[in-house]
Design a protein around this motif. Structure first.
Motif, PDB file in Angstrom:
ATOM      1  N   PRO A 260       1.011  -0.959  -0.043  1.00  9.37           N
ATOM      2  CA  PRO A 260       0.198  -0.012   0.005  1.00  9.37           C
ATOM      3  C   PRO A 260       0.916   1.331   0.140  1.00  9.37           C
ATOM      4  N   ILE A 261       0.345   2.186  -0.613  1.00  9.16           N
ATOM      5  CA  ILE A 261       1.308   3.474  -0.926  1.00  9.16           C
ATOM      6  C   ILE A 261       1.564   4.256   0.528  1.00  9.16           C
ATOM      7  N   ASN A 262       0.545   3.948   1.603  1.00 15.71           N
ATOM      8  CA  ASN A 262       0.965   4.632   3.012  1.00 15.71           C
ATOM      9  C   ASN A 262       1.770   3.559   3.752  1.00 15.71           C
ATOM     10  N   SER A 263       2.380   2.753   3.250  1.00 19.51           N
ATOM     11  CA  SER A 263       3.215   1.869   4.306  1.00 19.51           C
ATOM     12  C   SER A 263       4.144   2.295   4.780  1.00 19.51           C
ATOM     13  N   ASN A 264       4.394   2.222   6.170  1.00 22.75           N
ATOM     14  CA  ASN A 264       5.505   2.673   6.813  1.00 22.75           C
ATOM     15  C   ASN A 264       6.829   1.767   6.731  1.00 22.75           C
ATOM     16  N   LEU A 265       7.933   2.248   6.970  1.00 21.33           N
ATOM     17  CA  LEU A 265       9.050   1.569   6.853  1.00 21.33           C
ATOM     18  C   LEU A 265       9.194   0.097   7.503  1.00 21.33           C
ATOM     19  N   GLN A 266       8.723   0.006   8.590  1.00 17.49           N
ATOM     20  CA  GLN A 266       8.500  -1.112   9.373  1.00 17.49           C
ATOM     21  C   GLN A 266       7.455  -2.362   8.749  1.00 17.49           C
ATOM     22  N   ALA A 267       6.841  -1.754   7.926  1.00 15.03           N
ATOM     23  CA  ALA A 267       5.935  -2.860   7.060  1.00 15.03           C
ATOM     24  C   ALA A 267       6.760  -3.527   5.837  1.00 15.03           C
ATOM     25  N   PHE A 268       7.914  -2.887   5.523  1.00 16.66           N
ATOM     26  CA  PHE A 268       8.819  -3.513   4.416  1.00 16.66           C
ATOM     27  C   PHE A 268       9.503  -4.741   4.847  1.00 16.66           C
ATOM     28  N   PRO A 269       9.977  -5.780   4.210  1.00 17.38           N
ATOM     29  CA  PRO A 269      10.708  -6.731   4.772  1.00 17.38           C
ATOM     30  C   PRO A 269      12.043  -6.682   4.715  1.00 17.38           C
ATOM     31  N   ILE A 270      12.872  -7.225   5.383  1.00 15.89           N
ATOM     32  CA  ILE A 270      14.200  -7.036   5.669  1.00 15.89           C
ATOM     33  C   ILE A 270      14.859  -7.954   4.167  1.00 15.89           C
ATOM     34  N   VAL A 271      15.750  -7.217   3.611  1.00 15.24           N
ATOM     35  CA  VAL A 271      16.412  -7.961   2.065  1.00 15.24           C
ATOM     36  C   VAL A 271      17.697  -8.068   2.407  1.00 15.24           C
ATOM     37  N   ASN A 272      18.445  -9.132   1.537  1.00 16.59           N
ATOM     38  CA  ASN A 272      19.888  -8.819   1.761  1.00 16.59           C
ATOM     39  C   ASN A 272      20.474  -9.250   0.383  1.00 16.59           C
ATOM     40  N   LYS A 273      21.456  -9.440   0.257  1.00  8.98           N
ATOM     41  CA  LYS A 273      22.541  -9.993  -0.984  1.00  8.98           C
ATOM     42  C   LYS A 273      21.629 -10.964  -1.766  1.00  8.98           C
TER      43      LYS A 273
ATOM     44  N   ILE B  23      19.383  -1.336  14.074  1.00 10.34           N
ATOM     45  CA  ILE B  23      20.110  -2.573  14.702  1.00 10.34           C
ATOM     46  C   ILE B  23      18.954  -3.451  15.093  1.00 10.34           C
ATOM     47  N   LEU B  24      18.849  -4.694  14.466  1.00 14.08           N
ATOM     48  CA  LEU B  24      17.887  -5.703  14.746  1.00 14.08           C
ATOM     49  C   LEU B  24      18.528  -6.964  15.426  1.00 14.08           C
ATOM     50  N   LYS B  25      17.997  -7.516  16.281  1.00 12.89           N
ATOM     51  CA  LYS B  25      18.529  -8.875  17.048  1.00 12.89           C
ATOM     52  C   LYS B  25      18.977  -9.852  15.778  1.00 12.89           C
ATOM     53  N   LEU B  26      20.219 -10.255  16.422  1.00 17.35           N
ATOM     54  CA  LEU B  26      20.860 -11.468  15.689  1.00 17.35           C
ATOM     55  C   LEU B  26      19.825 -12.392  15.221  1.00 17.35           C
ATOM     56  N   ASP B  27      18.946 -12.841  15.847  1.00 15.71           N
ATOM     57  CA  ASP B  27      18.173 -14.100  15.401  1.00 15.71           C
ATOM     58  C   ASP B  27      16.538 -13.795  15.088  1.00 15.71           C
ATOM     59  N   SER B  28      16.476 -12.572  15.002  1.00 14.25           N
ATOM     60  CA  SER B  28      14.996 -12.173  14.695  1.00 14.25           C
ATOM     61  C   SER B  28      15.010 -10.688  14.143  1.00 14.25           C
ATOM     62  N   ASP B  29      13.946 -10.259  13.598  1.00 16.23           N
ATOM     63  CA  ASP B  29      13.973  -9.041  13.029  1.00 16.23           C
ATOM     64  C   ASP B  29      13.299  -7.899  13.915  1.00 16.23           C
ATOM     65  N   GLU B  30      13.502  -8.385  15.236  1.00 18.82           N
ATOM     66  CA  GLU B  30      12.876  -7.172  16.255  1.00 18.82           C
ATOM     67  C   GLU B  30      14.084  -6.485  16.361  1.00 18.82           C
ATOM     68  N   PRO B  31      13.754  -5.137  16.766  1.00 18.87           N
ATOM     69  CA  PRO B  31      15.326  -4.148  17.422  1.00 18.87           C
ATOM     70  C   PRO B  31      15.681  -4.453  18.237  1.00 18.87           C
ATOM     71  N   ALA B  32      16.900  -4.349  18.145  1.00 19.12           N
ATOM     72  CA  ALA B  32      17.710  -4.697  19.517  1.00 19.12           C
ATOM     73  C   ALA B  32      17.833  -3.323  20.428  1.00 19.12           C
ATOM     74  N   ALA B  33      18.164  -3.773  21.693  1.00 18.22           N
ATOM     75  CA  ALA B  33      18.374  -2.663  22.419  1.00 18.22           C
ATOM     76  C   ALA B  33      19.337  -1.717  22.255  1.00 18.22           C
ATOM     77  N   ASP B  34      19.447  -0.587  22.697  1.00 17.10           N
ATOM     78  CA  ASP B  34      20.649   0.287  22.771  1.00 17.10           C
ATOM     79  C   ASP B  34      21.975  -0.383  23.427  1.00 17.10           C
ATOM     80  N   GLY B  35      22.853  -0.410  22.816  1.00 14.63           N
ATOM     81  CA  GLY B  35      23.997  -1.131  23.325  1.00 14.63           C
ATOM     82  C   GLY B  35      24.117  -2.812  23.101  1.00 14.63           C
ATOM     83  N   GLU B  36      23.063  -3.071  22.572  1.00 14.08           N
ATOM     84  CA  GLU B  36      22.924  -4.497  22.289  1.00 14.08           C
ATOM     85  C   GLU B  36      23.677  -4.679  20.832  1.00 14.08           C
ATOM     86  N   ILE B  37      24.628  -5.625  20.598  1.00 11.61           N
ATOM     87  CA  ILE B  37      25.065  -6.199  19.452  1.00 11.61           C
ATOM     88  C   ILE B  37      23.868  -6.684  18.650  1.00 11.61           C
TER      89      ILE B  37
END
Length: 434
Positions: free
Chosen positions: A64-77, A278-292
């Motif tokens: 949808p044209i009004n989609s926010n950034l978090q609605a978009f999937p994570i992509v990689n190479k 910065i997203l968690k290592l094992d999911s697409d959830e945001p990592a906490a500040d300071g968390e790798i």
């Protein structure tokens, strides 16, 4: 700056003026966006690139044209390679686009397209972040990287740009000696830009043959592509008299962040040109500040091939400045997740252990730590002379990886370069079952 440097700077900006101040306009925008983040409209720019992607690419046209950034999937190479044409915008003719090909540190090249406005933005980003490190247009730039002969331009081009190319593939003691002699014989003001591993070799040479400050005027040192270890950082300051900073960038995007010169070690994020998560290592959830976590980038200016929520494959941690909350920093930037090791209990161990530890072993020219199994590690070492601290080295790494770790130390004549011109210091050949 000396007269010739001032002339080069004046010519550069006059040429840009004749072309409509396109680089200067971007430069001012970048400066304002980073210095005064709350007075800029980066969120509007983000909305523009999302809308453009939806309207002009097959991959995103179902959103949808009004989609926010978090609605978009994570992509990689891998995702982009599999559906390559779906990511290329139909708003451009291919002939109008610039092709960018990364050598691929895993051995597989990766091609992207950029439009002319994106290229101009990258030029302006480069100028702005180089200035933060002390470099000015017109300074003589000693540039250490792979210089493929077939891709090099006419020597007159490098003379006009005041660039001294140094090919890291051919970087040996003879080459380094010639470079230092050349710098000491010239009255230029120098900037140094290069792979961290190449500059480490320069420092090792100076330790051995030239243990006094280099008699050349150096205003800036920027390292790239690899982590800057404490030995190289301290040695560059010792020999050239200026703080070295590490730049975090990639070819497919550009300059994402760069360390400040104040010694804090943190990386100022280029929020003017990228939205960084910065997203968690094992999911697409945001990592906490300071968390790798995984560094995920949305390029706000590449309309030719929108890269939205692009997983760079690198790891980092967010840090915020209480005195300037609009600014964003990376407290750490680490290598690709593929190059992370596991300890003997199955926990991921930061690549920082290499850069924290190895600087003290000055007799080692090159090294590589490889994980071969759950508790099995191989240390490859290339040393100038006999290495008598093997027991100490293994003991230290067992303290990080587990006292039950099994180490084999192998002495080699060379750690081969990758096609990218870098050496992998960490290799993980073990994939845990979970």
């Amino acid at each position: 700056m000396i007269f010739s440097a001032k002339c080069r700077s004046a010519i550069f900006w006059f040429t840009d003026l004749l072309n409509g101040n396109k680089i200067k306009g971007n430069y001012k925008d970048i400066s304002n966006a980073i210095q005064k983040p709350f007075l800029t409209a980066s969120h509007n720019i983000a909305s523009e690139i999302l809308l453009h992607a939806i309207n002009s690419t097959k991959f995103y046209n179902s959103f949808p044209i009004n989609s926010n950034l978090q609605a978009f999937p994570i992509v990689n190479k891998s995702i982009i390679r599999e559906q390559y044409s779906y990511f290329v915008s139909n708003a451009f003719k291919k002939s109008e686009l610039i092709t960018v090909i990364t050598s691929g540190s895993t051995g597989t090249p990766f091609k992207t397209y950029q439009d002319k406005k994106k290229k101009l933005r990258n030029y302006a980003d480069t100028i702005y972040f180089a200035e933060l490190a002390g470099f000015q247009i017109g300074h003589r730039l000693v540039y250490l990287k792979i210089w493929a002969k077939q891709k090099m331009k006419n020597p007159a081009f490098y003379w006009l740009q005041n660039v001294r190319p140094v090919d890291v593939i051919k970087l040996d003691e003879k080459q380094i000696a010639g470079l230092i002699k050349e710098m000491e014989s010239q009255k230029s003001t120098f900037g140094i830009l290069g792979y961290s591993s190449a500059l480490e070799l320069v420092c090792q040479f100076l330790d051995k043959y030239h243990p006094t400050p280099v008699r050349a005027k150096v205003n800036s040192i920027i390292t790239m592509s690899e982590s800057l270890n404490e030995y190289t950082k301290a040695s560059l300051q010792k020999y050239f008299g200026v703080p070295a900073v590490s730049r975090y960038s990639n070819l497919e995007n550009g300059i994402i962040a760069q360390q400040e010169t104040n010694g804090s070690g943190r990386f100022l994020v280029n929020t003017a040109s990228y939205f960084v998560e910065i997203l968690k290592l094992d999911s697409d959830e945001p990592a906490a500040d300071g968390e790798i976590g995984r560094i995920v980038v949305t390029d706000l200016f590449n309309y030719a091939m929108p890269m939205i929520r692009y997983d760079t494959g690198d790891l980092g941690a967010i840090e915020r400045d209480a005195s300037n909350p609009g600014r964003l920093y990376l407290s750490r930037v680490e290598g690709r997740k593929l190059d992370m090791l596991y300890d003997t209990s199955g926990n991921i161990v930061s690549s920082y252990i290499m850069y924290k530890n190895m600087w003290q072993y000055t007799e080692i020219k090159q090294y590589q730590l490889i994980q071969e199994g759950e508790k099995d590690y191989l240390f490859k070492i290339n040393a100038d002379k006999s290495f008598n601290r093997e027991t100490q080295l293994v003991s230290e790494f067992k303290s990080y990886l587990g006292l039950d770790a099994s180490f084999i130390v192998e002495y080699v004549d060379e750690i081969p370069l990758l096609d990218s011109g870098k050496r992998r210091k960490l290799v993980n050949n073990y994939k845990p079952a979970h």
